[in-house]
Design an enzyme around this catalytic site. Structure first.
Site, PDB file in Angstrom:
ATOM      1  N   LEU F  77      73.447  35.528-113.737  1.00  0.00           N
ATOM      2  CA  LEU F  77      74.422  35.603-112.744  1.00  0.00           C
ATOM      3  C   LEU F  77      74.697  34.157-112.502  1.00  0.00           C
ATOM      4  O   LEU F  77      75.656  33.891-111.542  1.00  0.00           O
ATOM      5  CB  LEU F  77      74.174  36.367-111.435  1.00  0.00           C
ATOM      6  N   CYS F  78      74.384  33.051-113.207  1.00  0.00           N
ATOM      7  CA  CYS F  78      74.672  31.721-112.710  1.00  0.00           C
ATOM      8  C   CYS F  78      76.205  31.642-113.586  1.00  0.00           C
ATOM      9  O   CYS F  78      76.445  31.902-114.483  1.00  0.00           O
ATOM     10  CB  CYS F  78      73.882  30.780-113.483  1.00  0.00           C
ATOM     11  N   MET F 115      69.799  25.723-109.563  1.00  0.00           N
ATOM     12  CA  MET F 115      69.274  26.339-110.804  1.00  0.00           C
ATOM     13  C   MET F 115      69.016  25.636-111.966  1.00  0.00           C
ATOM     14  O   MET F 115      68.144  25.648-112.821  1.00  0.00           O
ATOM     15  CB  MET F 115      70.097  27.650-111.150  1.00  0.00           C
ATOM     16  N   GLU F 116      70.131  24.723-112.299  1.00  0.00           N
ATOM     17  CA  GLU F 116      70.008  23.716-113.389  1.00  0.00           C
ATOM     18  C   GLU F 116      68.893  22.718-113.077  1.00  0.00           C
ATOM     19  O   GLU F 116      68.251  22.447-114.292  1.00  0.00           O
ATOM     20  CB  GLU F 116      71.418  22.862-113.473  1.00  0.00           C
ATOM     21  N   ASP F 130      53.892  23.469-125.045  1.00  0.00           N
ATOM     22  CA  ASP F 130      53.920  23.440-126.604  1.00  0.00           C
ATOM     23  C   ASP F 130      53.228  22.364-127.328  1.00  0.00           C
ATOM     24  O   ASP F 130      52.759  22.701-128.446  1.00  0.00           O
ATOM     25  CB  ASP F 130      55.152  23.642-127.025  1.00  0.00           C
TER      26      ASP F 130
END
Lengths: 159, 159, 159, 159, 159, 159
Positions: F77-78, F115-116, F130
């Site tokens: 929903l961004c 959010m970014e 990783d």
């Protein structure tokens, strides 16, 4: 080494996406060019295709337009930009011999679109290679460079 | 025009993604090369950066690896392939002057990986350009070609 | 409500990507169809374009092939699949009037490719709409359905 | 053929992304609709799911919203647009029988958002199909069309 | 520093995507977990939503599944893998207080899927944050770790 | 439960991308932080690499920048946002022990960029995991939270 500065690195040499938030939104344009060199035989496939069927150049043009839209996804430090125009020209050239490619990209934004133009040309060139590789493997992609950049603070560049 | 056939077009000249479903899964390898030509001054930024800070080549290497994984997304008629190895080498070359790039890609699959190798080189070259464009705009990307392809029915190609 | 079971939900009704890891890798094929309904005038633009210039159907065909490769990115619970063939056919039909679209997709994998075929048709149809919307806004996309699915445990489906 | 012009092609019939750089940024809205037709039995799975568990419509709504954001990636000549609102409505309809889908998309930009609304509906419809295909394979997606477009130079369109 | 070796770097310290082409294709599984810590008030929104409307956890579950499929696109040196199962569990926990997330991912391939499981958990956690940030900004995402990895040469890891 | 409202849901509890089309375009900034906890031995690999070769932190920084650009693709929903700056800082911390990550994101837009910033931190943290998982599997990612958000109607948030 000249006094120029690599803007993609901060004072500690760490990469960042440059802050353009205080730059004004201005109209921007960039053009780039490049080519795919091939044998006359391979080029004959292209020109036959354009005229009648098997439209190599038409497909590469579409790939180049879509490539321009993927620039910020491909190039790590590129700003995402809502491009307002992308056009490519792919022309068979017997003197190369091969295909010449030009791309024009526009936006109204805070940073230039030369990377979008270069990415459009590169993606179109790769697509030309892909579609012709069944008949020739030793084609060569080259001459990819910016020919015009205008609209920002750094002024007009033309080559 | 030679008797070769553009496999990406059917009998009516319509583009399609070639059917490879009956081809055996075999180990595949391809290598490609290319370069970014620049002024000695610009190259000095690269070599300074590699040694100390502002790692242009390291970032371009990552971009090239990620570019290889995006090949089927960029090139319309490419088959998606689970690549099993991607390695790039970026070397400053004073005689160019500029940066030489090579890429090696492997997979075990039904079709070759030369497009992945070419896309890795192209994406790395575009990233080198992007990171240096603040100091030089008339760099040129060229010499992009396949240097090795092996592992499929069509046999070994080496250039 | 029949005894069938929505495999995308577990016993608590929570969505998941179904476990196909114990299913054998078998050759799979699916075909789907659909159409874009438009006025005879709009269709005349398509047929003129195909014959001479402004190749609406060729561009939609490329979009459909690329759309098939994006299926697992678009449809939340779809498994990513390395498709081994994608072909689309777009045909002007005066009796519709409009454009009929069919897509054929193949893979060798653990699950079917009907979603890839449907996504190819849908993306091609949207692209046809996009390219013609300057001359007609009330076109309609419809008739999108699976016409063949074969190769897995659930047997052959043909419609 | 009417006097209308396919804006996605230049004078030579070559596809391009239309130049919108001189158009003003204005508020834009578009709505689109479509449906997935299915048997009453299959629809019963949907309505049961919505009420209690296995939320087919909720998942398709999310897929539609995300699909709207992928429009410029799916449709070759679409401009990338920062959408400012996406809303979908999915309603079971016993008289179809099936699921009716509507989408509303807004932006403030230089070009319209009808392709975003159509892509939202299409992606939601494909997701509904995907989640129900275990119980019915011959569902049909149709009736996809623009119902409202407003905010640009070409004026209000309502259907 | 132990004798372990960072396999993502070659002898010169250059990053590459590790060559897994000679490793056998074996069934692989990994699970990961994590949480979003929030106030009891915020958690009440989640539990109310799950029971009745505003399904935060259902949407985060879908985002997590899609996130798992994007792992190789997000993590530069990850191999692309055709995952064969993705399942997430999101549970409100009053003692945290907050939401606990677990993910299970499977593939049959040449390398493990722990990065896919971790990416699924991370993406779901970010989505939970996004959906609740209107009521609380100081939530915290944590405890993200691998809890099981099995199926490859390196043996079973369980935490 | 406080009187706050989950803006991502409408009155019926259906998820939507919130309408921000009437909000003014203002300069926005957000910062977020997080960490990857590991053994001193594993951290020694990081600090060795930073100094000499095998640049774990440099690669994670690039992944974080690219992750920020993928936020709207990852979080359902961004709103898509043209970010104007992304910078990450990754610092080895012997007292953790592990790597501390901070991200700063800016835009000029109609909605915030927290959010970014969170996605940049998460993606960088996953990449650190990783690259080090060959020497330690039980690392833990945590402490991911927003530390600053400013520029919108809701005022300054600082933690």
């Amino acid at each position: 080494m000249s006094g120029g500065k690599l803007s993609h690195f901060d004072a500690e040499g760490q990469a960042h996406m440059v802050d353009v938030s205080t730059k004004p939104q201005t109209p921007r344009i960039a053009t780039a060019e490049g080519h795919v060199r091939m044998s006359p035989d391979t080029l004959a496939h292209v020109t036959a295709g354009t005229a009648k069927k098997g439209d190599v150049l038409g497909i590469a043009r579409i790939a180049g337009i879509q490539g321009a839209k993927k620039t910020a996804d491909l190039i790590p430090l590129c700003h995402p930009l809502p491009v307002t125009k992308v056009a490519l020209n792919l022309t068979p050239d017997d003197t190369l011999p091969g295909v010449r490619i030009t791309a024009t990209v526009k936006t109204t934004g805070q940073t230039g679109v030369e990377m979008e133009a270069l990415t459009a040309v590169s993606t179109a060139a790769l697509t030309v290679y892909d579609m012709l590789k069944a008949v020739q493997k030793d084609m060569e992609i080259g001459g990819i460079r910016v020919t015009l950049k205008d609209g920002g603070k750094s002024g007009r560049f033309e080559a």
